[in-house]
Write an enzyme that holds these catalytic residues in place. Structure first.
Site, PDB file in Angstrom:
ATOM      1  N   ASP A 207       0.810  -1.162   0.015  1.00 47.10           N
ATOM      2  CA  ASP A 207      -0.026   0.028   0.017  1.00 47.10           C
ATOM      3  C   ASP A 207       0.932   1.315  -0.021  1.00 47.10           C
ATOM      4  O   ASP A 207       1.921   1.447   0.731  1.00 47.10           O
ATOM      5  CB  ASP A 207      -0.812  -0.113   1.332  1.00 47.10           C
ATOM      6  CG  ASP A 207      -1.737   1.246   1.254  1.00 47.10           C
ATOM      7  OD1 ASP A 207      -2.890   0.785   0.363  1.00 47.10           O
ATOM      8  OD2 ASP A 207      -1.894   1.995   2.110  1.00 47.10           O
ATOM      9  N   HIS A 323     -10.245  -1.077  -5.864  1.00 49.88           N
ATOM     10  CA  HIS A 323     -11.137  -0.774  -4.775  1.00 49.88           C
ATOM     11  C   HIS A 323     -11.116   0.871  -4.573  1.00 49.88           C
ATOM     12  O   HIS A 323     -12.207   1.420  -3.828  1.00 49.88           O
ATOM     13  CB  HIS A 323     -10.751  -1.369  -3.442  1.00 49.88           C
ATOM     14  CG  HIS A 323      -9.585  -0.981  -2.918  1.00 49.88           C
ATOM     15  ND1 HIS A 323      -8.454  -1.348  -3.667  1.00 49.88           N
ATOM     16  CD2 HIS A 323      -9.284  -0.342  -1.858  1.00 49.88           C
ATOM     17  CE1 HIS A 323      -7.341  -0.751  -2.909  1.00 49.88           C
ATOM     18  NE2 HIS A 323      -7.786  -0.126  -1.751  1.00 49.88           N
TER      19      HIS A 323
HETATM   20  C1  GLC Z   1      -4.008   3.084  -0.632  1.00 45.24           C
HETATM   21  C2  GLC Z   1      -5.360   2.162  -0.515  1.00 45.24           C
HETATM   22  C3  GLC Z   1      -6.442   3.100  -0.310  1.00 45.24           C
HETATM   23  C4  GLC Z   1      -6.365   3.611   1.134  1.00 45.24           C
HETATM   24  C5  GLC Z   1      -4.933   4.473   1.249  1.00 45.24           C
HETATM   25  C6  GLC Z   1      -4.398   4.545   2.472  1.00 45.24           C
HETATM   26  O1  GLC Z   1      -4.278   3.835  -1.805  1.00 45.24           O
HETATM   27  O2  GLC Z   1      -5.518   1.570  -1.982  1.00 45.24           O
HETATM   28  O3  GLC Z   1      -7.750   2.184  -0.399  1.00 45.24           O
HETATM   29  O4  GLC Z   1      -7.089   4.220   1.324  1.00 45.24           O
HETATM   30  O5  GLC Z   1      -3.915   3.916   0.524  1.00 45.24           O
HETATM   31  O6  GLC Z   1      -3.959   3.303   3.080  1.00 45.24           O
END
Ligand code: GLC
Ligand code: CA
Length: 553
Positions: A207, A323
């Site tokens: 992430d 997502h």
């Molecule tokens: C990434 C994830 C997202 C999340 C963000 C913070 O972009 O894909 O869903 O909100 O990181 O963790």
């Protein structure tokens, strides 16, 4: 360096297509309206039929769920609403029995503010855990150190009165950033990663990994000065010698920096998720809430650039949905009249490129955007945070909802549509986020029953990658780059050529086909019957028609 497939050691994930599961919305086993791990286990045969090689599982760790699990309170525990560690181990084993590996989401740019480290850190500035996070004293005026804004709305510096300091939360107050400069923190993360790998998982999707090298004082967040040294340490400490896949998420990576993450001799990651094609659909100043119309020429330019830039070294990930994004069928395709054809045509173009394709749950049956009408229907922390900011700025509710319906994250998070019965086969209870009402006609059972639905087409694409080295390793050459409606390219490996031509518009088109694309060969896959494996100088392509032909030179 010319690309020589003989020089590439073939890895299992070169042959594999990935499938992303957003656990909250996939399958609910106990009627509480929230998807869970036993639900996933019960649906593994769907994935085995599709033929995917691995699942990217969005976070299932213990979490207060401010950001649906992208805010982790305990890196070694499963969230009770998703199940137990035993359920998780069973998922790994049952998936393994079907030739599918489970890739975990590694969320280590930040933890939750409920994590024990953060509770200790915020209670006492002399605690060893204090330095696991990023703290600064107030600025000269007693306010925050600077005016950085958080991704989910409001300021990025968050005040803790008990100790008189601010901490940095890039996304939200509930997601305090970890301090990667602290070697003890890094050692904890390496240990945790090994712990999961020892349970038999197939790798990690990392992430927002491009943020871990940040220098907040210099206000450099993305791809900061220590990013690549951290990734190389991670490789040494955790990844080296293990046959896993690693995919880093980077909103800032460009074709110029991609090889720093995934170049052959870098010993960092196997591939990155880049977003250059996604931001093409956003207003350059106002961002995602002000969508721009799709410009196929611009979109092709992005994909062509990435295909060519990583042709000698590095590896592409191929995706249009996840997502955090709208349903790509609604964004780039036609989610009404030509729903099935446009889903197939877009998938054909994406899946026959070089790289590892990812299918986001529901994409394989042509699921569409949510189309909510009131702000009360949204659950996403980003949408709600920006709603508050934009209302304060005088934007109208209707304008905000139009933007959220086009680009908001909840579009992808409505529950999986398994069948046309109550709860769509997702739940026997009340779903945590409203079902798309079109589940009565768009669902797995209905799509699979037709025999040549979206699912059947995806299954064929997944099989082509698994079985054909031309699809995996063929050199990519773009064609018709300025054509506003046609996406065309070739792949070449030895004497074999793959010709892909797609009409990504709702009009019938007579294509002025360049000589290199005029072929006779084996029809590999098509939306409407593959022109009998022959393309002349002026083939007629129906709306959303795609064709792939394999020919010898
Ligand atoms: C990434 C994830 C997202 C999340 C963000 C913070 O972009 O894909 O869903 O909100 O990181 O963790
Ligand atoms: Ca449940």
């Amino acid at each position: 360096m010319p690309y020589d497939p003989a020089q590439v050691t073939e890895r299992w994930w070169h042959k594999a297509t990935g499938y992303q599961i957003y656990p909250r919305s996939f399958a609910d086993s106990n009627g509480d309206g929230v998807g869970d791990i036993p639900g996933i286990v019960s649906r593994l045969d769907h994935l085995a039929d599709l033929g995917v090689g691995f699942v990217w599982l969005s976070p299932v760790y213990a979490s207060p769920m401010a950001d649906n699990g992208y805010d982790i309170a305990d890196y070694r525990a499963i969230a009770p609403e998703f199940g137990t560690l035993e359920d998780f181990d069973r998922l790994v084993a049952e998936a393994d029995a079907r030739g599918i590996r489970i890739v975990m989401d590694l969320v280590v740019n930040h933890s939750s503010d409920h994590h024990a480290w953060f509770r200790a850190a915020r209670a006492d500035r002399t605690s060893a855990f204090h330095d696991f996070y990023i703290w600064r004293d107030p600025g000269p005026d007693g306010g925050p150190p600077d005016d950085a804004m958080a991704c989910f709305g409001g300021p990025a510096w968050h005040w803790v009165p008990e100790i008189g300091r601010y901490y940095y939360g890039h996304f939200s107050a509930g997601q305090p950033d970890l301090n990667w400069d602290n070697p003890a923190l890094r050692a904890e993360i390496w240990d945790m990663m090994r712990w999961w790998l020892d349970r038999g998982i197939g790798g990690f999707r990392m992430d927002v990994i491009s943020l871990i090298g940040k220098d907040v004082d210099a206000r450099i967040y993305e791809e900061g000065p220590t990013l690549h040294q951290h990734l190389q340490e991670m490789h040494r400490e955790v990844i080296a010698g293990r046959d896993i896949v690693t995919i880093g998420e980077s909103w800032s990576v460009s074709t110029e920096t991609a090889q720093l993450y995934c170049g052959r001799d870098r010993d960092e990651l196997d591939m990155v998720f880049q977003f250059n094609h996604v931001v093409e659909g956003w207003d350059p100043v106002l961002g995602k809430w002000a969508p721009r119309p799709v410009d196929l020429v611009a979109l092709k330019r992005v994909f062509n650039r990435w295909q060519i830039a990583l042709s000698g070294d590095g590896w592409n990930s191929l995706f249009l949905s996840n997502h955090d994004l709208p349903r790509h069928l609604s964004r780039y395709g036609d989610d009404t009249v030509y729903r099935v054809d446009s889903a197939k045509a877009i998938a054909t173009v994406l899946h026959l490129m070089k790289g590892t394709p990812f299918i986001y749950q529901g994409e394989e049956i042509g699921m569409t955007n949510a189309a909510f009408t009131s702000i009360g229907q949204y659950r996403d922390i980003e949408t709600l945070g920006h709603y508050a900011d934009q209302m304060a700025r005088g934007v109208s509710e209707a304008d905000f909802i139009a933007g959220a319906n086009a680009n908001g994250r909840d579009n992808a998070r409505t529950p999986m549509q398994w069948d046309g019965g109550p709860g769509a086969g997702f739940t026997t209870g009340t779903p945590w986020l409203e079902l798309n009402p079109n589940y009565t006609s768009i669902n797995v059972a209905a799509d699979r029953a037709t025999g040549d639905g979206v699912f059947a087409h995806y299954r064929r694409l997944v099989g082509l990658r698994r079985d054909d080295a031309l699809v995996r390793h063929g050199r990519y050459t773009p064609h018709l780059v300025e054509d506003p409606d046609i996406f065309a390219y070739t792949r070449t490996l030895g004497d074999a050529r793959l010709i892909v031509v797609a009409n990504l518009s709702g009009e019938e088109i007579t294509v002025d086909l360049p000589g290199e694309l005029q072929v006779t060969g084996e029809p590999l896959i098509s939306t409407h019957g593959a022109h009998d494996g022959a393309l002349g100088p002026a083939p007629v392509f129906r709306p959303w028609e795609a064709v792939a032909i394999r020919a010898e030179r």
